[in-house]
Motif scaffolding. Structure first.
Motif, mmCIF file in Angstrom:
data_model
loop_
_atom_site.group_PDB
_atom_site.id
_atom_site.type_symbol
_atom_site.label_atom_id
_atom_site.label_comp_id
_atom_site.label_asym_id
_atom_site.label_seq_id
_atom_site.Cartn_x
_atom_site.Cartn_y
_atom_site.Cartn_z
ATOM 1 N N PHE A 85 39.148 34.080 57.568
ATOM 2 C CA PHE A 85 39.438 35.375 56.941
ATOM 3 C C PHE A 85 38.381 35.705 55.899
ATOM 4 O O PHE A 85 37.838 34.806 55.253
ATOM 5 C CB PHE A 85 40.773 35.302 56.179
ATOM 6 N N LEU A 86 38.147 36.995 55.724
ATOM 7 C CA LEU A 86 37.386 37.452 54.554
ATOM 8 C C LEU A 86 38.322 38.248 53.664
ATOM 9 O O LEU A 86 39.159 39.015 54.163
ATOM 10 C CB LEU A 86 36.211 38.345 54.976
ATOM 11 N N PHE A 87 38.189 38.072 52.362
ATOM 12 C CA PHE A 87 38.948 38.861 51.380
ATOM 13 C C PHE A 87 37.943 39.657 50.569
ATOM 14 O O PHE A 87 37.016 39.069 49.979
ATOM 15 C CB PHE A 87 39.765 37.945 50.454
ATOM 16 N N LEU A 88 38.122 40.966 50.543
ATOM 17 C CA LEU A 88 37.088 41.819 49.964
ATOM 18 C C LEU A 88 37.669 42.826 48.986
ATOM 19 O O LEU A 88 38.665 43.500 49.274
ATOM 20 C CB LEU A 88 36.373 42.560 51.108
ATOM 21 N N GLY A 89 37.055 42.888 47.826
ATOM 22 C CA GLY A 89 37.498 43.854 46.819
ATOM 23 C C GLY A 89 36.319 44.218 45.951
ATOM 24 O O GLY A 89 35.250 43.600 46.045
ATOM 25 N N ARG A 90 36.509 45.217 45.106
ATOM 26 C CA ARG A 90 35.412 45.614 44.222
ATOM 27 C C ARG A 90 35.903 45.761 42.790
ATOM 28 O O ARG A 90 37.081 45.949 42.538
ATOM 29 C CB ARG A 90 34.807 46.938 44.695
ATOM 30 N N GLY A 91 34.942 45.722 41.876
ATOM 31 C CA GLY A 91 35.286 45.891 40.467
ATOM 32 C C GLY A 91 36.307 44.852 40.046
ATOM 33 O O GLY A 91 36.221 43.678 40.422
ATOM 34 N N ILE A 92 37.306 45.303 39.328
ATOM 35 C CA ILE A 92 38.303 44.374 38.799
ATOM 36 C C ILE A 92 39.126 43.726 39.917
ATOM 37 O O ILE A 92 39.793 42.714 39.706
ATOM 38 C CB ILE A 92 39.191 45.114 37.755
ATOM 39 N N TYR B 27 37.670 42.515 42.627
ATOM 40 C CA TYR B 27 36.845 41.490 43.271
ATOM 41 C C TYR B 27 37.376 40.084 42.955
ATOM 42 O O TYR B 27 37.611 39.282 43.872
ATOM 43 C CB TYR B 27 35.377 41.688 42.867
ATOM 44 N N PRO B 28 37.646 39.764 41.656
ATOM 45 C CA PRO B 28 38.239 38.449 41.410
ATOM 46 C C PRO B 28 39.589 38.267 42.096
ATOM 47 O O PRO B 28 39.961 37.143 42.444
ATOM 48 C CB PRO B 28 38.410 38.382 39.888
ATOM 49 N N VAL B 29 40.305 39.363 42.313
ATOM 50 C CA VAL B 29 41.600 39.251 42.998
ATOM 51 C C VAL B 29 41.371 38.867 44.469
ATOM 52 O O VAL B 29 42.129 38.090 45.053
ATOM 53 C CB VAL B 29 42.401 40.572 42.882
ATOM 54 N N ALA B 30 40.283 39.393 45.047
ATOM 55 C CA ALA B 30 39.937 39.003 46.417
ATOM 56 C C ALA B 30 39.616 37.499 46.458
ATOM 57 O O ALA B 30 40.030 36.784 47.381
ATOM 58 C CB ALA B 30 38.740 39.822 46.915
ATOM 59 N N LEU B 31 38.898 37.012 45.452
ATOM 60 C CA LEU B 31 38.605 35.572 45.394
ATOM 61 C C LEU B 31 39.909 34.772 45.319
ATOM 62 O O LEU B 31 40.062 33.739 45.975
ATOM 63 C CB LEU B 31 37.745 35.245 44.160
ATOM 64 N N GLU B 32 40.816 35.271 44.525
ATOM 65 C CA GLU B 32 42.092 34.570 44.352
ATOM 66 C C GLU B 32 42.912 34.608 45.653
ATOM 67 O O GLU B 32 43.546 33.618 46.023
ATOM 68 C CB GLU B 32 42.864 35.209 43.181
ATOM 69 N N GLY B 33 42.887 35.749 46.348
ATOM 70 C CA GLY B 33 43.606 35.845 47.626
ATOM 71 C C GLY B 33 43.073 34.835 48.631
ATOM 72 O O GLY B 33 43.829 34.171 49.350
ATOM 73 N N ALA B 34 41.750 34.692 48.664
ATOM 74 C CA ALA B 34 41.138 33.737 49.597
ATOM 75 C C ALA B 34 41.495 32.306 49.202
ATOM 76 O O ALA B 34 41.812 31.471 50.054
ATOM 77 C CB ALA B 34 39.620 33.926 49.606
ATOM 78 N N LEU B 35 41.464 32.035 47.900
ATOM 79 C CA LEU B 35 41.804 30.677 47.433
ATOM 80 C C LEU B 35 43.243 30.336 47.796
ATOM 81 O O LEU B 35 43.534 29.242 48.293
ATOM 82 C CB LEU B 35 41.592 30.582 45.914
ATOM 83 N N LYS B 36 44.150 31.286 47.565
ATOM 84 C CA LYS B 36 45.570 31.031 47.874
ATOM 85 C C LYS B 36 45.725 30.695 49.347
ATOM 86 O O LYS B 36 46.387 29.742 49.702
ATOM 87 C CB LYS B 36 46.453 32.244 47.553
ATOM 88 N N GLU C 126 37.186 33.310 52.745
ATOM 89 C CA GLU C 126 36.144 33.504 51.724
ATOM 90 C C GLU C 126 36.398 34.832 51.022
ATOM 91 O O GLU C 126 36.744 35.817 51.668
ATOM 92 C CB GLU C 126 34.754 33.607 52.373
ATOM 93 N N GLY C 127 36.193 34.843 49.738
ATOM 94 C CA GLY C 127 36.307 36.089 48.991
ATOM 95 C C GLY C 127 34.935 36.611 48.617
ATOM 96 O O GLY C 127 34.040 35.829 48.262
ATOM 97 N N TYR C 128 34.756 37.907 48.745
ATOM 98 C CA TYR C 128 33.474 38.526 48.379
ATOM 99 C C TYR C 128 33.735 39.878 47.738
ATOM 100 O O TYR C 128 34.783 40.499 47.951
ATOM 101 C CB TYR C 128 32.606 38.781 49.623
#
Ligand code: F6R
Length: 607
Positions: free
Chosen positions: A466-473, A475-484, A494-496
């Motif tokens: 899976f890829l988790f993708l977000g922008r601005g504030i 973006y770290p939430v996308a990283l967290e979604g991928a980690l979870k 992976e979060g990007y």
């Protein structure tokens, strides 16, 4: 990571120790054991696997009213029955359990072997039992102290001797240890959850202190035998908080607790009349706060992601340069401590070695480091120069969920204080507070739709990447979604930043790699829509987490989940909760051990 418990009192020790170890399961472990003392005998029972495997081999008639227990998370030596703790000396008269790592164990082991001692296990910990035996001249406490002076590394230990019944000697250096004071019974534990069913009165042992407990007393001294008087603390957690109740898993319970845990994080800390907040534990005057020119946040894992959200928030709202960095990297790059820079160490457990050591290094250089911690009395909470407790209540599932939303709540409060001291108007402060206090209700809306995420997980759990993708504030939430997702379902994720995929990760897109886009109606929405189209053009499946009634997005993606519309800066709250639920349901769908995922530990006390 490893857990320790010791008991001395009138009750059958085996049952108390096993129950305590069960409470420590959440920390992550791969083997467990107990040693029970009774009428001139020590009986060790240990086993790789779960506490239930250990329980199955503990003799029903195992008598004895004092003893020690341990859950091991393997570092030195494989996961075997022999490597499990407690370890004994050659005579079998001394038993120890150890958390931490003895860095000079190879040298000590070679010396002990040259003295004719044969080791049974491959662990670093066994050296401690043999050293204590060599130093023992009729006084266990003295033998422990002499042995500690030879150890390099970290330890929380408990130790008993056959000839000194109803006595446990414990010591700490880098691994937590707490004394539990009961009615004519005493406990030692690495973690208050192990003893919460028996007592709420605790005394925290500090580094380089040695504690001796008997059934009705305890003494704490330093390594030079100087007595240390300590205050007794009261644990504020309730027993039901460390129980699952009607939920299938702790993780599910903790996700659903978030409206309350966030409320607890800001309760009593808002000041409506001034449209600001107050945080009592910062230990900083208004002048000192005003002098802050830069903020740096150090943390690991999920806490690091919370720090990244905070960095976006404070730079854009408080207008203070702010960045978050992995604590493990900070420590070893000889960090520069600049004037008027305020540091935050963020840690749910307050015991993470990477964060703790980086904090100490920064403090050594003169930095002021504030802690954002959940566990009261934890090492980072105690050693930091001030800080904020997030009051999430115990987080038992290994995967952190409610701590994340409470950590960011603490930062949203701090951000309001700073902003209102500088440029933010009263009206804007009121607007900010109003929206912050509305967050729990927005999260309830998400939680009410959990069944949709369960269905979605049913459709997607079989994908491998899976890829988790977000922008601005977000973006770290996308990283967290991928980690979870990766940590509890073992699905690769992976979060990007959504903008970043065209710089490489887009090569991964095909029908087999779904992309999860966080795309609220904020000022980057159009850009993210372009990224979605890039993925769709390459036959990638897209799941969008978007706002209610965003028909345009819903019409171009394969799946969507609608989150309530909140002002842009509050999106991390409403975005992260459905990602936590999605990960949770994927893990359940795949039959994973959700609360204790493989290889992971709750509190990572080694580097
Ligand atoms: C992820 C997770 C870990 C922790 C990390 C830091 O779900 O739990 O990534 O966030 O080990 O732990 P603390 O916050 O205790 O310092």
């Amino acid at each position: 990571m490893c857990g320790i418990i010791g008991y001395c009192g009138p009750k059958p020790a085996a049952q108390i120790l096993i129950d305590g170890l069960k409470r420590l399961e959440y920390r992550g472990y791969d083997s467990a054991g107990i040693c029970i003392g009774n009428n001139g005998s020590l009986t060790v029972v240990k086993k790789k696997g779960k506490i239930r495997d250990l329980k199955a081999i503990v003799p029903k008639n195992l008598q004895g009213n004092f003893g020690i227990g341990h859950t091991r998370w393997a570092t030195h030596g494989g996961v075997t029955d022999i490597n499990a703790h407690p370890h004994t000396d050659v005579s079998g008269k001394i038993a120890i359990a150890h958390n931490g790592i003895i860095e000079n164990f190879a040298v000590l082991k070679a010396k002990l072997e040259s003295d004719g001692i044969t080791f049974k296990s491959e662990t670093d910990s066994e050296v401690i039992a043999h050293l204590i035996a060599q130093n023992y001249k009729g006084n266990l406490e003295q033998a422990v102290k002499e042995s500690l002076s030879l150890l390099e590394g970290t330890y929380g230990i408990v130790c008993i001797h056959i000839d000194e019944p109803f006595k446990i000697v414990g010591a700490r250096n880098g691994s937590p240890l707490v004394v539990g004071i009961g009615e004519k019974e005493m406990f030692l534990a690495s973690d208050v959850t192990a003893i919460l069913a028996h007592t709420k009165q605790v005394v925290y042992v500090e580094d380089r202190e040695v504690v001796t407990v008997t059934c009705d007393d305890y003494t704490i001294t330093d390594l030079k035998d100087r007595p240390i008087n300590k205050k007794i603390d009261e644990i504020t957690w309730e027993l039901q908080q460390i129980e699952k109740g009607d939920f299938a898993h702790f993780m599910e319970k903790e996700i659903f607790e978030q409206p309350e845990s966030i409320t607890r994080a800001y309760s009593g800390r808002t000041e409506a009349e001034q449209a600001t907040a107050k945080l009592g534990g910062l230990n900083l005057t208004t002048k000192e706060l005003l002098n802050i020119e830069r903020i740096k946040i150090i943390a690991a894992g999920t806490s690091f992601h919370a720090g990244l959200v905070a960095a976006y928030l404070m730079e854009s709202i408080a207008r203070i340069p702010c960045n978050a960095e992995l604590a493990s990297e900070v420590r070893y790059r000889n960090p520069l401590v600049e004037r008027n820079t305020l540091y935050f160490a963020v840690s749910q457990s307050g015991e993470t070695a990477d964060t703790l050591y980086a904090m100490r290094e920064l403090q050594r250089k003169g930095a002021t480091v504030l802690g954002i911690c959940n566990v009261v009395g934890s090492t980072i909470a105690r050693e930091s120069d001030g800080g904020v407790y997030i009051h999430s209540g115990p987080e038992i599932a290994v995967a952190s969920t409610k701590a994340f939303t409470s950590q960011i709540t603490a930062f949203y409060l701090f951000n309001l204080i700073l902003s209102r001291m500088r440029h933010m108007s009263f009206e804007s402060g009121e607007w900010y507070l109003k929206n912050m206090l509305a967050v729990p209700d927005s999260i309830k809306i998400v939680l009410d739709k959990a069944a949709q995420l369960k269905d979605m997980a049913g459709r997607y759990a079989h994908y491998k990447d899976f890829l988790f993708l977000g922008r601005g504030i977000n973006y770290p939430v996308a990283l967290e979604g991928a980690l979870k997702l990766k940590e509890i379902s073992y699905i690769h994720a992976e979060g990007y930043s959504a903008a970043e995929i065209k710089h490489g990760p887009i090569a991964l897109i095909n029908e087999e790699t779904p992309s999860v886009f966080l795309v609220p109606a904020d000022r980057l929405r159009e850009k993210v829509i372009s990224n979605i189209k890039e993925v769709k053009a390459r036959k990638g499946r897209v799941i969008a987490f978007c706002n209610e009634k965003d028909e345009e997005i819903k019409s171009i993606v394969d799946d969507f989940f609608e989150v309530p519309k909140v002002p842009g800066i509050f999106n991390p709250f409403v975005m992260v909760v459905p990602l936590q639920l999605f990960a949770y349901y994927c893990a359940v769908e795949l039959g994973r051990d959700v609360d204790q995922p493989r290889n992971l530990a709750k509190s990572v006390t080694v580097e």
